[in-house]
Design a protein around this motif. Structure first.
Motif, PDB file in Angstrom:
ATOM      1  N   UNK A  97       0.721  -1.368   0.206  1.00  0.00           N
ATOM      2  CA  UNK A  97       0.324   0.043  -0.335  1.00  0.00           C
ATOM      3  C   UNK A  97       0.410   0.983  -0.100  1.00  0.00           C
ATOM      4  N   UNK A  98       1.911   1.119   0.036  1.00  0.00           N
ATOM      5  CA  UNK A  98       2.746   1.890  -0.147  1.00  0.00           C
ATOM      6  C   UNK A  98       4.497   1.869   1.154  1.00  0.00           C
ATOM      7  N   UNK A  99       5.323   3.495   1.550  1.00  0.00           N
ATOM      8  CA  UNK A  99       6.478   2.471   1.737  1.00  0.00           C
ATOM      9  C   UNK A  99       6.070   3.843   3.303  1.00  0.00           C
ATOM     10  N   UNK A 100       6.806   3.363   3.751  1.00  0.00           N
ATOM     11  CA  UNK A 100       7.170   3.819   4.861  1.00  0.00           C
ATOM     12  C   UNK A 100       8.733   3.947   5.255  1.00  0.00           C
ATOM     13  N   UNK A 101       8.575   5.372   5.563  1.00  0.00           N
ATOM     14  CA  UNK A 101       9.830   6.337   5.463  1.00  0.00           C
ATOM     15  C   UNK A 101      10.206   6.488   7.247  1.00  0.00           C
ATOM     16  N   UNK A 102      12.008   6.011   7.125  1.00  0.00           N
ATOM     17  CA  UNK A 102      12.212   6.180   8.654  1.00  0.00           C
ATOM     18  C   UNK A 102      13.805   7.123   8.677  1.00  0.00           C
ATOM     19  N   UNK A 153      -4.741   5.584   9.196  1.00  0.00           N
ATOM     20  CA  UNK A 153      -3.400   5.523   9.449  1.00  0.00           C
ATOM     21  C   UNK A 153      -2.853   4.217   9.288  1.00  0.00           C
ATOM     22  N   UNK A 154      -1.861   3.589   7.745  1.00  0.00           N
ATOM     23  CA  UNK A 154      -1.054   4.522   7.602  1.00  0.00           C
ATOM     24  C   UNK A 154      -0.817   5.321   5.814  1.00  0.00           C
ATOM     25  N   UNK A 155      -2.285   5.158   6.050  1.00  0.00           N
ATOM     26  CA  UNK A 155      -2.391   6.164   4.176  1.00  0.00           C
ATOM     27  C   UNK A 155      -2.475   7.851   4.429  1.00  0.00           C
TER      28      UNK A 155
END
Length: 378
Positions: free
Chosen positions: A80-85, A163-165
């Protein structure tokens, strides 16, 4: 989440990882191609097109992050997308500010819509005999048309206030202004889990309609999208619960007060001998009582093997995070998230009074929980 992902290398200083959920989708794409009597290669390409839609979205968000001066450590790709760190606490804090968060939230959907428009224009220019709205919309029979609808689906999905959209992140930011970050995140997480269940139920309802089934080609993806929203919201809720616990713990509550130190003028041979008689893997390096560095057993041993005997000051790390006794454990975890430090010195006016290591932290937290429970009961 990191434990369920695989590395894709380091690109422009950023670690890129892909979640194993993507490979579950690969199995589904291969099954779809097999049911339709097509070759497995079409299922693999259809999976690659979904990965491409996610990549286009995250590339746009990466550009937006760079424009706003955010420093990224890694990107985790999810269906569904990416998560940034983020590599610095300053970047993590700036990322949730109003203008920056809105830019990141808009960049992804706009990039997907633009990409879908470009591909649709190429299809229309190449052949007017390919109907973009024909059913099924997503199918291994028509891969280029599926590319358009994958991108549009991803853009539409992130308009849901879950969330996390992206829309869910904006909703959390709005709630944070009145409820605080932790309460806002938990509230949005509950809403998101409800949305995830509704999306899954909607997909199942469409499957139950006689004559409809998977006619549009979107129904299975609707079910899986709801599932990923639900799982992502649950993980976020667990993260908030963990954060709320560590915020109540001070460094003085879990720091070790009996530990060994080294001097910059110690030889590596002497340092290795002292390390033999210590349970520590990392050592604070002090000069006249003041903390000047941190050194590990591994770096001492590697230097001895590669360069022979020398001094601790030649291998010690001079850049490190120092905590105060009253700093919260949660604050220190956020500060060192990008540094992968194994030891956090606790100092007062430059003089070390304790250390916290990942090696002993879990044990200390367990004992602290038991101590607090005993005090409440007595």
């Amino acid at each position: 989440m990191r434990g369920w992902s695989l590395p894709l290398g380091r690109w422009f200083g950023i670690d890129l990882r892909i979640h194993t959920f993507f490979f579950l989708l690969l199995g589904f794409c291969l099954l779809t191609a097999n049911v339709d009597g097509l070759g497995a290669w079409r299922g693999i390409i259809m999976w690659g097109l979904l990965l491409l839609a996610v990549f286009v979205r995250e590339l746009a968000r990466l550009i937006a992050a760079a424009y706003h001066g955010l420093q990224l450590r890694s990107i985790l790709l999810l269906p569904i997308g990416g998560l940034f760190s983020y590599s610095t606490p300053e970047s993590a804090e700036r990322a949730v500010e109003g203008n920056t968060q809105r830019a990141l939230a808009l960049a992804g959907p706009l990039a997907n819509v633009a990409f879908a428009a470009v591909v649709a224009a190429l299809i229309a220019g190449a052949s007017s005999a390919v109907p973009l709205s024909a059913h099924p919309l997503v199918t291994p029979h028509h891969l280029i048309r599926s590319t358009v609808w994958f991108s549009l689906m991803l853009a539409a999905l992130h308009c849901l206030p879950a969330y996390p959209l992206d829309a869910g992140r904006l909703l959390r930011a709005y709630f944070s202004q009145t409820r605080g970050s932790a309460q806002a995140t938990r509230a949005v997480s509950g809403i998101s889990q409800g949305f995830g269940l509704l999306v899954m139920l909607a997909g199942l309802a469409l499957l139950a309609v006689p004559g409809n089934g998977t006619a549009s080609g979107l129904t299975p993806w609707l079910i899986m999208g709801g599932f990923f929203i639900f799982v992502g919201a649950q993980l976020e809720d667990q993260g908030v619960m963990f954060q709320s616990v560590v915020e109540t713990v001070r460094m003085k509550d879990v720091m070790l007060t009996e530990f060994s130190t080294l001097s910059p003028s110690d030889t590596l041979s002497d340092a290795l001998y002292r390390a033999i008689h210590s349970l520590q893997d990392e050592f604070p390096v002090v000069r006249g009582g003041n903390l000047v560095g941190v050194v590990s057993k591994q770096s001492i041993l590697a230097a001895l093997r590669n360069s022979g005997n020398g001094y601790v000051q030649s291998v010690m790390v001079r850049t490190f995070q120092v905590a105060a006794p009253d700093d919260s454990l949660g604050l220190m975890i956020r500060r060192i998230a990008g540094g992968r430090m194994a030891l956090v010195p606790v100092a007062v006016e430059g003089r070390i009074v304790g250390i916290v290591t990942w090696q002993n932290l879990s044990n200390s937290m367990g004992l602290l929980a038991e101590h607090r429970r005993f005090e409440r009961e007595n």
